[in-house]
Design a protein around this motif. Structure first.
Motif, PDB file in Angstrom:
ATOM      1  N   VAL A   9       1.984   1.857  -3.511  1.00  0.00           N
ATOM      2  CA  VAL A   9       0.933   2.522  -4.282  1.00  0.00           C
ATOM      3  C   VAL A   9       0.937   4.018  -4.001  1.00  0.00           C
ATOM      4  N   ARG A  48       0.831  -1.203   0.000  1.00  0.00           N
ATOM      5  CA  ARG A  48       0.000   0.000   0.000  1.00  0.00           C
ATOM      6  C   ARG A  48       0.868   1.258   0.000  1.00  0.00           C
ATOM      7  N   ASP A  98       1.502   7.029  -6.782  1.00  0.00           N
ATOM      8  CA  ASP A  98       0.602   8.169  -6.945  1.00  0.00           C
ATOM      9  C   ASP A  98       1.350   9.484  -6.762  1.00  0.00           C
ATOM     10  N   THR A 118     -10.531  -0.963  -2.638  1.00  0.00           N
ATOM     11  CA  THR A 118     -10.770  -1.753  -3.852  1.00  0.00           C
ATOM     12  C   THR A 118      -9.495  -1.874  -4.673  1.00  0.00           C
ATOM     13  N   ARG A 119      -8.751  -0.786  -4.733  1.00  0.00           N
ATOM     14  CA  ARG A 119      -7.483  -0.819  -5.465  1.00  0.00           C
ATOM     15  C   ARG A 119      -6.474  -1.723  -4.768  1.00  0.00           C
ATOM     16  N   TYR A 120      -6.452  -1.677  -3.424  1.00  0.00           N
ATOM     17  CA  TYR A 120      -5.511  -2.519  -2.675  1.00  0.00           C
ATOM     18  C   TYR A 120      -5.815  -4.004  -2.868  1.00  0.00           C
ATOM     19  N   ALA A 133     -12.679   3.339  -2.464  1.00  0.00           N
ATOM     20  CA  ALA A 133     -11.951   3.219  -3.733  1.00  0.00           C
ATOM     21  C   ALA A 133     -10.522   2.760  -3.499  1.00  0.00           C
ATOM     22  N   ARG A 134      -9.895   3.261  -2.432  1.00  0.00           N
ATOM     23  CA  ARG A 134      -8.521   2.836  -2.134  1.00  0.00           C
ATOM     24  C   ARG A 134      -8.473   1.363  -1.766  1.00  0.00           C
TER      25      ARG A 134
END
Length: 435
Positions: free
Chosen positions: A392, A389, A396, A420-422, A417-418
């Motif tokens: 990520v 994480r 970004d 879900t991305r993780y 949303a974060r």
């Protein structure tokens, strides 16, 4: 970028200078108690400006305080009452929800100040002199005396760093005065390219810290020694409180703060060990805000001895102190600390992405994925999830030029949303051939 540090300076005072410091600290303490009684009489007043208008002239005439100290005293008292009002409202909310039946009694009597501690403002109450000396304000004017301290802090002061307010406090056991000064040190603004290594730190109670980086290196720090020391102090306090004699009370006073200093020293050393083992790194820390409210539950009068002991250990868990030490020491050592979401870091499989509480049977030390069978130490798994994480976050940062941006949606939607991305992140030899 500025980092705020606290320098503890030992004042080399003569007997005459110590007498002058005694007089001003005792007068300041009496002024605090006087202002506290006025604030309590005025409906527990917590507004500094209004309280200052009520007590300023009396503080100047009755206690002989200089003008700046006569302003600092009501501010300190107002801040104390503001804390009491916050606790009162928290207690009201807890009683409405049925969490407790006890009424908060902190506002029943005026706040009492016992410590001989006063606040100095730089340029008004204290200032630096040549040859490692400081000038401090007393009731009889300025006193100039030498001081000692940590060499790096002395170098910052000699280098002309920005200086803030200071506190003069008296250590009764050593009959010694110390000046605690706030320093602001300038460091270079961090850039994504400055940190070649990405590190995740999982904090806990069995293992106080488990650290891993993207190259597969790891570091474990057991919490057994610190836990045993805490249990020793807990048994000691319990026995002395049960005894209740005058000598037991004196003994409790002697050992007060000893456990807190031990844990602070432990966290200081652990944070330095992590920074030296993983230099020039972007360090990811779990965002554990309100973690106790989410996990501890409420008191149970019929709880077993073991459950009471576990709850006491959780309440003494000093993860926030360790994270704070890492955050402020990292820029001074060429690293940087950021916070990432802590949700499901110990439940998400790094091989297949399956997330479930059942992946940790009995909330034990071993993580066993019920989907793919992957088996690993649960704290190491959490550290690896935090590492990914953090990676990520750095990607970004490189793409946008900002470490964090204001979301266009609500905070809850942005967090969803974060997460879900993780969920798409994987830690496996296929995606990372260096492992």
């Amino acid at each position: 970028m500025k980092i705020t540090l606290t320098a503890k300076l030992k004042l080399r005072h003569t007997p005459e200078q110590k007498a002058a410091l005694d007089a001003v600290t005792l007068a300041y303490r009496d002024a605090l108690n006087f202002a506290s009684e006025v604030a309590h009489r005025e409906n527990k007043l917590s507004q500094a400006a209004k309280l200052q208008k009520l007590v300023y002239e009396d503080l100047r005439e009755k206690f002989g305080l200089p003008s700046q100290m006569a302003c600092n005293a009501p501010r300190q008292v107002a801040a104390s009452y503001k804390v009491q009002w916050t606790k009162f409202r928290q207690n009201q909310a807890a009683r409405e929800k049925g969490y407790t039946k006890r009424r908060y009694k902190g506002l029943d009597n005026p706040c009492k100040f016992v410590s001989r501690t006063l606040t100095y403002n730089f340029g008004r109450d204290y200032s630096w002199k040549k040859d490692g000396q400081v000038s401090v304000q007393t009731l009889d004017g300025r006193q100039v005396m030498a001081y000692d301290g940590y060499q790096k802090h002395l170098e910052y002061i000699a280098g002309g760093c920005e200086v803030g307010a200071a506190k003069l406090y008296y250590q009764k056991s050593k009959k010694q005065y110390y000046l605690v000064v706030s320093l602001e040190v300038e460091v270079a603004d961090p850039q994504p390219s400055d940190h070649k290594r990405v590190v995740g730190v999982d904090v806990g109670q069995r293992c106080h810290a488990v650290v891993s980086d993207a190259q597969g290196n790891s570091f474990f720090q057991s919490g057994k020694q610190a836990r045993q020391k805490k249990d020793h102090y807990s048994r000691l306090r319990k026995n002395l409180q049960r005894k209740g004699t005058r000598s037991a009370t004196r003994r409790l006073t002697e050992i007060s703060g000893r456990e807190r200093r031990f844990i602070a020293d432990w966290n200081h050393k652990l944070s330095l060990r992590i920074l030296r083992r993983f230099p020039n790194a972007l360090i990811g820390l779990e965002d554990l805000t309100n973690i106790r409210d989410r996990t501890e539950g409420r008191s149970n009068a019929n709880a077993s001895r073991k459950s009471r002991k576990n709850k006491r250990r959780r309440s003494q868990w000093s993860f926030a102190e360790l994270q704070t030490f890492l955050a402020y020491k990292a820029p001074l050592n060429g690293s940087m600390a950021v916070k990432v979401d802590a949700n499901y870091t110990s439940q998400s499989c790094t091989q297949c992405g399956h997330t479930s509480k059942a992946n940790r049977p009995g909330a034990g030390l071993i993580f066993i994925c019920e989907n793919c069978g992957y088996e690993v130490h649960s704290d190491l798994l959490g550290s690896r999830n935090i590492t990914m994480r953090t990676l990520v976050s750095r990607q970004d940062w490189e793409a946008t030029g900002c470490l964090s941006t204001t979301p266009d949606v609500s905070d809850a939607e942005a967090k969803t949303a974060r997460l879900t991305r993780y969920a798409g992140l994987r830690w496996s030899p296929d995606t990372n051939p260096r492992l």
